[in-house]
Design an enzyme around this catalytic site. Sequence first.
Site, PDB file in Angstrom:
ATOM      1  N   CYS A 195       0.866  -1.179   0.000  1.00 26.56           N
ATOM      2  CA  CYS A 195       0.000   0.000   0.000  1.00 26.56           C
ATOM      3  C   CYS A 195       0.898   1.222   0.000  1.00 26.56           C
ATOM      4  CB  CYS A 195      -0.862   0.051   1.255  1.00 26.56           C
ATOM      5  SG  CYS A 195      -2.073  -1.254   1.402  1.00 26.56           S
ATOM      6  N   HIS A 234       1.132   5.786  -1.090  1.00 26.34           N
ATOM      7  CA  HIS A 234       0.570   7.070  -1.514  1.00 26.34           C
ATOM      8  C   HIS A 234       1.334   7.574  -2.722  1.00 26.34           C
ATOM      9  CE1 HIS A 234       0.296   6.658   2.912  1.00 26.34           C
ATOM     10  NE2 HIS A 234      -0.957   7.012   2.698  1.00 26.34           N
ATOM     11  N   GLU A 281      -5.951   6.624   8.967  1.00 28.47           N
ATOM     12  CA  GLU A 281      -5.923   6.475   7.511  1.00 28.47           C
ATOM     13  C   GLU A 281      -7.289   6.913   6.991  1.00 28.47           C
ATOM     14  OE1 GLU A 281      -3.527   6.107   5.654  1.00 28.47           O
ATOM     15  OE2 GLU A 281      -2.061   4.674   6.425  1.00 28.47           O
ATOM     16  N   GLU A 310      -8.608   7.669   3.502  1.00 31.12           N
ATOM     17  CA  GLU A 310      -8.063   7.518   2.160  1.00 31.12           C
ATOM     18  C   GLU A 310      -9.120   7.341   1.076  1.00 31.12           C
ATOM     19  OE1 GLU A 310      -3.730   5.671   3.199  1.00 31.12           O
ATOM     20  OE2 GLU A 310      -5.286   4.234   2.679  1.00 31.12           O
TER      21      GLU A 310
END
EC number: 5.3.3.2
Length: 183
Positions: free
Chosen positions: A70, A72, A115, A117
Amino acid sequence: MSLIMQEERLILVDEQDNKVGIGSKMQVHQQGALHRAFSVFIFDSQGRLMLQQRASGKYHSGGLWTNACCGHPRPDESNLEAATRRLDEEMGFTCTLQEVDQILYRVDVSNGLIENEYNHTFIGLFNRIPALNPDEAEGWKWMTVSDIFDAINHSPLQFTAWFKVILAHFGQQAIEQWAEYFR
């Protein structure tokens, strides 16, 4: 906290994934600001899902099991570029990735971080042994989708919060259909 962690910049978004700003990684997670992210699900040709055990020294959720990687995207890269980069940085390989869906979620993670997101979900096929970056991952394994759902039901605290949310959102049948794509 590492200097890299302090300096990494995340893309802040609205609920339609429109960019609304840039923020520092730690501040974004402390405040729970909505930001762009991605999750990578890697399958083998037998339909098993690769799980990563996060390194114990990670700034949150250390030692927990989760999907292959995972992360960004940086302000200057696409979601696909970022997913490919992080897969290589964490698991030591690249493969063709395809975006299958998006999910919006907000979950508390360890160390008082949040988180929040807009998450782009990618899938890929890989049939070899990864070369783990020990700063990122301390273990890995292949599991069938049904075994993962069973394990989460029996031992939910062994898995990351976002992994459980993503699996619950899409459901076992959809995840198994992603695996069938590569058979």
